[in-house]
Design an enzyme around this catalytic site. Sequence first.
Site, mmCIF file in Angstrom:
data_model
loop_
_atom_site.group_PDB
_atom_site.id
_atom_site.type_symbol
_atom_site.label_atom_id
_atom_site.label_comp_id
_atom_site.label_asym_id
_atom_site.label_seq_id
_atom_site.Cartn_x
_atom_site.Cartn_y
_atom_site.Cartn_z
ATOM 1 N N ARG A 139 51.142 48.190 36.618
ATOM 2 C CA ARG A 139 50.844 48.335 38.043
ATOM 3 C C ARG A 139 51.853 47.571 38.901
ATOM 4 O O ARG A 139 52.367 46.536 38.511
ATOM 5 C CB ARG A 139 49.436 47.830 38.354
ATOM 6 C CG ARG A 139 48.358 48.879 38.089
ATOM 7 C CD ARG A 139 46.989 48.342 38.365
ATOM 8 N NE ARG A 139 46.711 47.178 37.550
ATOM 9 C CZ ARG A 139 46.764 45.923 37.969
ATOM 10 N NH1 ARG A 139 47.029 45.659 39.232
ATOM 11 N NH2 ARG A 139 46.514 44.934 37.150
ATOM 12 N N LYS A 280 42.889 52.726 39.035
ATOM 13 C CA LYS A 280 42.543 51.500 39.744
ATOM 14 C C LYS A 280 42.348 51.760 41.241
ATOM 15 O O LYS A 280 41.686 50.995 41.927
ATOM 16 C CB LYS A 280 43.611 50.422 39.519
ATOM 17 C CG LYS A 280 43.675 49.901 38.084
ATOM 18 C CD LYS A 280 42.447 49.112 37.628
ATOM 19 C CE LYS A 280 42.752 48.276 36.397
ATOM 20 N NZ LYS A 280 41.607 47.878 35.581
ATOM 21 N N HIS A 299 35.056 44.420 37.272
ATOM 22 C CA HIS A 299 36.200 44.702 36.392
ATOM 23 C C HIS A 299 35.797 44.217 34.997
ATOM 24 O O HIS A 299 36.052 43.053 34.637
ATOM 25 C CB HIS A 299 37.445 43.971 36.901
ATOM 26 C CG HIS A 299 38.698 44.366 36.172
ATOM 27 N ND1 HIS A 299 39.713 43.482 35.916
ATOM 28 C CD2 HIS A 299 39.098 45.547 35.650
ATOM 29 C CE1 HIS A 299 40.690 44.112 35.266
ATOM 30 N NE2 HIS A 299 40.339 45.361 35.094
ATOM 31 N N SER A 317 43.537 41.757 32.827
ATOM 32 C CA SER A 317 44.304 42.584 31.904
ATOM 33 C C SER A 317 44.724 41.782 30.669
ATOM 34 O O SER A 317 45.212 40.661 30.786
ATOM 35 C CB SER A 317 45.538 43.117 32.628
ATOM 36 O OG SER A 317 46.173 44.069 31.830
ATOM 37 N N LYS A 321 38.867 43.285 27.074
ATOM 38 C CA LYS A 321 37.746 44.140 27.492
ATOM 39 C C LYS A 321 37.667 45.394 26.624
ATOM 40 O O LYS A 321 36.623 45.727 26.078
ATOM 41 C CB LYS A 321 37.903 44.578 28.970
ATOM 42 C CG LYS A 321 37.832 43.463 29.982
ATOM 43 C CD LYS A 321 37.902 43.997 31.412
ATOM 44 C CE LYS A 321 39.197 44.716 31.762
ATOM 45 N NZ LYS A 321 40.395 43.878 31.680
ATOM 46 N N THR A 322 38.802 46.089 26.526
ATOM 47 C CA THR A 322 38.819 47.360 25.797
ATOM 48 C C THR A 322 38.621 47.120 24.300
ATOM 49 O O THR A 322 37.786 47.761 23.656
ATOM 50 C CB THR A 322 40.142 48.099 26.063
ATOM 51 O OG1 THR A 322 40.275 48.275 27.479
ATOM 52 C CG2 THR A 322 40.176 49.450 25.386
ATOM 53 N N ASP A 336 36.361 49.372 31.318
ATOM 54 C CA ASP A 336 37.140 48.727 32.391
ATOM 55 C C ASP A 336 36.479 48.568 33.759
ATOM 56 O O ASP A 336 36.705 47.568 34.418
ATOM 57 C CB ASP A 336 38.451 49.493 32.559
ATOM 58 C CG ASP A 336 39.510 48.703 33.309
ATOM 59 O OD1 ASP A 336 39.766 47.546 32.925
ATOM 60 O OD2 ASP A 336 40.064 49.226 34.278
ATOM 61 N N ARG A 402 50.239 52.414 26.447
ATOM 62 C CA ARG A 402 48.816 52.716 26.664
ATOM 63 C C ARG A 402 48.399 54.037 26.080
ATOM 64 O O ARG A 402 49.211 54.970 25.941
ATOM 65 C CB ARG A 402 48.540 52.801 28.178
ATOM 66 C CG ARG A 402 48.721 51.510 28.934
ATOM 67 C CD ARG A 402 47.442 50.728 28.959
ATOM 68 N NE ARG A 402 47.606 49.481 29.702
ATOM 69 C CZ ARG A 402 46.574 48.772 30.147
ATOM 70 N NH1 ARG A 402 45.344 49.169 29.957
ATOM 71 N NH2 ARG A 402 46.801 47.636 30.788
HETATM 72 N N1 LIG Z 1 40.869 37.654 19.712
HETATM 73 C C1 LIG Z 1 41.219 38.741 20.392
HETATM 74 N N2 LIG Z 1 40.322 39.366 21.177
HETATM 75 C C2 LIG Z 1 40.673 40.462 21.885
HETATM 76 N N3 LIG Z 1 41.900 41.014 21.863
HETATM 77 C C3 LIG Z 1 42.839 40.438 21.086
HETATM 78 C C4 LIG Z 1 42.539 39.288 20.323
HETATM 79 N N4 LIG Z 1 43.652 38.950 19.650
HETATM 80 C C5 LIG Z 1 44.586 39.845 19.975
HETATM 81 N N5 LIG Z 1 44.128 40.757 20.824
HETATM 82 C C6 LIG Z 1 44.925 41.860 21.422
HETATM 83 O O1 LIG Z 1 44.976 41.614 22.818
HETATM 84 C C7 LIG Z 1 44.919 42.815 23.539
HETATM 85 C C8 LIG Z 1 43.683 42.855 24.431
HETATM 86 O O2 LIG Z 1 43.874 43.921 25.307
HETATM 87 P P1 LIG Z 1 42.753 44.826 25.923
HETATM 88 O O3 LIG Z 1 41.555 44.870 25.052
HETATM 89 O O4 LIG Z 1 43.390 46.114 26.292
HETATM 90 O O5 LIG Z 1 42.450 43.982 27.233
HETATM 91 P P2 LIG Z 1 41.872 44.484 28.610
HETATM 92 O O6 LIG Z 1 41.130 45.747 28.347
HETATM 93 O O7 LIG Z 1 41.005 43.361 29.043
HETATM 94 O O8 LIG Z 1 43.069 44.680 29.491
HETATM 95 C C9 LIG Z 1 44.887 43.937 22.533
HETATM 96 O O9 LIG Z 1 46.200 44.378 22.340
HETATM 97 C C10 LIG Z 1 44.338 43.251 21.278
HETATM 98 O O10 LIG Z 1 44.782 43.848 20.091
HETATM 99 C C1 LIG Z 2 44.788 49.518 33.532
HETATM 100 C C2 LIG Z 2 44.734 48.263 33.778
HETATM 101 O O1 LIG Z 2 43.673 47.515 33.351
HETATM 102 P P1 LIG Z 2 43.445 46.629 32.054
HETATM 103 O O2 LIG Z 2 44.777 46.058 31.690
HETATM 104 O O3 LIG Z 2 42.468 45.627 32.520
HETATM 105 O O4 LIG Z 2 42.913 47.515 30.962
HETATM 106 C C3 LIG Z 2 45.780 47.662 34.600
HETATM 107 O O5 LIG Z 2 45.646 46.489 34.915
HETATM 108 O O6 LIG Z 2 46.729 48.364 34.997
HETATM 109 MN MN LIG Z 3 41.465 47.600 29.192
#
Ligand SMILES: Nc1ncnc2c1ncn2[C@@H]1O[C@H](COP(=O)(O)OP(=O)(O)O)[C@@H](O)[C@H]1O
Ligand SMILES: C=C(OP(=O)(O)O)C(=O)O
Ligand SMILES: [Mn+2]
Length: 613
Positions: A139, A280, A299, A317, A321-322, A336, A402
């Site tokens: 972003r 977003k 969020h 980010s 979460k995911t 999200d 992504r």
């Molecule tokens: N202990 C952990 N818990 C969660 N994610 C982790 C951890 N260790 C490494 N990771 C990595 O960190 C990243 C977390 O990203 P994501 O779940 O997409 O976050 P968000 O959705 O909050 O943006 C992923 O690439 C995941 O594989």
């Molecule tokens: C898609 C997004 O959200 P997140 O990284 O929290 O998954 C972003 O921040 O661009």
């Molecule tokens: Mn996410």
Amino acid sequence: MLSRREIGWSNASRRRVSHRNRRDSPQDSTKSPVACVRAEAYFPRVTQQKSTARVSIPSAANPRAGSSSRADTSRRSTLRQIGTHISRHGLDLQGIRNVSAAYWNLGAPALYEEAIRRQEGVVAEGGPLVVKTGQHTGRSASDKFTVKDETTADNVWWGKSNAAIAPEKAAALREKVRAYLQNKEVFVQDLYGGADAANRVKVRVVTEYAWHSLFIRNLLVRPATEDLADFQPEFTIIDCPNLLADPAADGTRSETFIVVDFAAKTIVIGGTSYAGEMKKSVFTILNYLLPVKGVMPMHCSINVGKDGDSAIFFGLSGTGKTTLSADPERPLIGDDEHGWSDDGVFNIEGGCYAKMIRLSETAEPEIFSTTKRFGTVLENVVIDPETRKLDLDDATLAENSRGAYPLDFIANALTTGVAGHPKNIIMLTADAFGVLPPISRLSPEEAMYHFLSGYTAKVAGTEKGLGKEPQATFSTCFGAPFMPRHPTVYGNILKDKIAKHGVSCWLVNTGWTGGVFGVGQRMPIKVTRALLRAALDGSLNQVQFRKDPNFGFDVPVAVPGVPTEILDPRQTWADKAAYDAKAKHLVQLFIDNFAQFEAHVDDAIKSAAPKAA
Ligand SMILES: Nc1ncnc2c1ncn2[C@@H]1O[C@H](COP(=O)(O)OP(=O)(O)O)[C@@H](O)[C@H]1O
Ligand SMILES: C=C(OP(=O)(O)O)C(=O)O
Ligand SMILES: [Mn+2]
């Protein structure tokens, strides 16, 4: 590993432009361009309508528009509407006129065809559509503007995360966008932001790229087919990655712009191909609208236990979460963006947007399986040009690669998108200072303190390296870039809901342990999941707790199935004095950041703050 030339994308954008120019030239516009002939063969319903437009819009981009030249007469003669689900409330509602074709509500197969025909992407092994976004692989937070008018002036928290733009500038930019789309083909998706019918917004997303149309169709809530013919959008997002702003004339900061206009009910996006801007933007709309109804927008990701108990995972980010919401034992609501009303929680979206970099099949099997499916859009994932196999470890194109897929690609997702009130709230943080324990229990006041603080850390580079100091980031409500109102608006709704539903709150560090980033280890996903399981099934409340000397919250001393030493971060550092110094530093950063909220919160929340030594 893979250059653009190797897979035939080398000059894709240049070729696309010249192709368009040819096709869009006045001489060609009354003939059926090849793309449309083929589309007509596939789609049963292609209507040729007389354009309602009498006058086209003059602008800097198209100064001759509006004149009565011969070219204009031919341009407005027909409008090709392609698709089987065309709303009777047409694009002229949004002032979009004289497009050469509008592709309505196409599904994945047809969008694949259009994307590939336009050389927007390629198909990889297993079926995902793979695209590159060019220079913007994330972003552009500092290029987002909100129109400051009579209504928003007092309702938006103006500042770094909500930069103001004048209504006239936004209107002019909108005209530029409309003029830009003349004689171009556009893709239209009519979708909902919000799985809960009582708390949703109808959005029309008009895009220049076919793959952006597929992305947003995957990500948002798809209306029932029978609701499309009469779909009347409340908000419209117009997304033109190839239209660049002129900062001097348009009042933007750069060529990239995301302009939110709550009065005109439009969001225009240009100068970036990162598809996440669109999703977003929908979140931003609801973050403005929902609090007025007493609904808490968040969020966060959400999943549900076997007793129907939902769990909310707040986090910026990259905090997990995911990753952590995809759990075979707990059905997924969403990864999200969610709302929390008096009836329970609901997803704002109908799909997920997962990070792909170094995705492990063993640690994240549910998400990994979506990379092998037709319909998934993969952004900036490197593929082998011959075998079309994915290389998820290759960060050449982006660290933030992504995958965008509809919710039902996760086997246990609840596609209704709704669930009951939460029993637990998890606040995720990726602490690169290695100071915070992997899990801590928060009192309601501590939860408010951490919600308003919104701490996580960013690591300096994408390469691991000794001595690189991580950057503390405080992003209030764990989502400052998307929150138009004052943080206390959200904080107060959350506080009441936590009290009313007796929710337990936890702070979970998914970041580093055993030393700072570059020295220590990232918390193993297995450990985080084990701790979450104990928190969510209630067993963690049965163990013994100690007070964290720096932050004051409760930290479990031992948890069955988890190595005890990892629970106390100080024990994981070889140099205890270094840990103490780093902890002191982090506490001070929290205190400095919270100064902005002191005047807005009560003493109970203030006393939940860490104390400087
Ligand atoms: N202990 C952990 N818990 C969660 N994610 C982790 C951890 N260790 C490494 N990771 C990595 O960190 C990243 C977390 O990203 P994501 O779940 O997409 O976050 P968000 O959705 O909050 O943006 C992923 O690439 C995941 O594989
Ligand atoms: C898609 C997004 O959200 P997140 O990284 O929290 O998954 C972003 O921040 O661009
Ligand atoms: Mn996410």
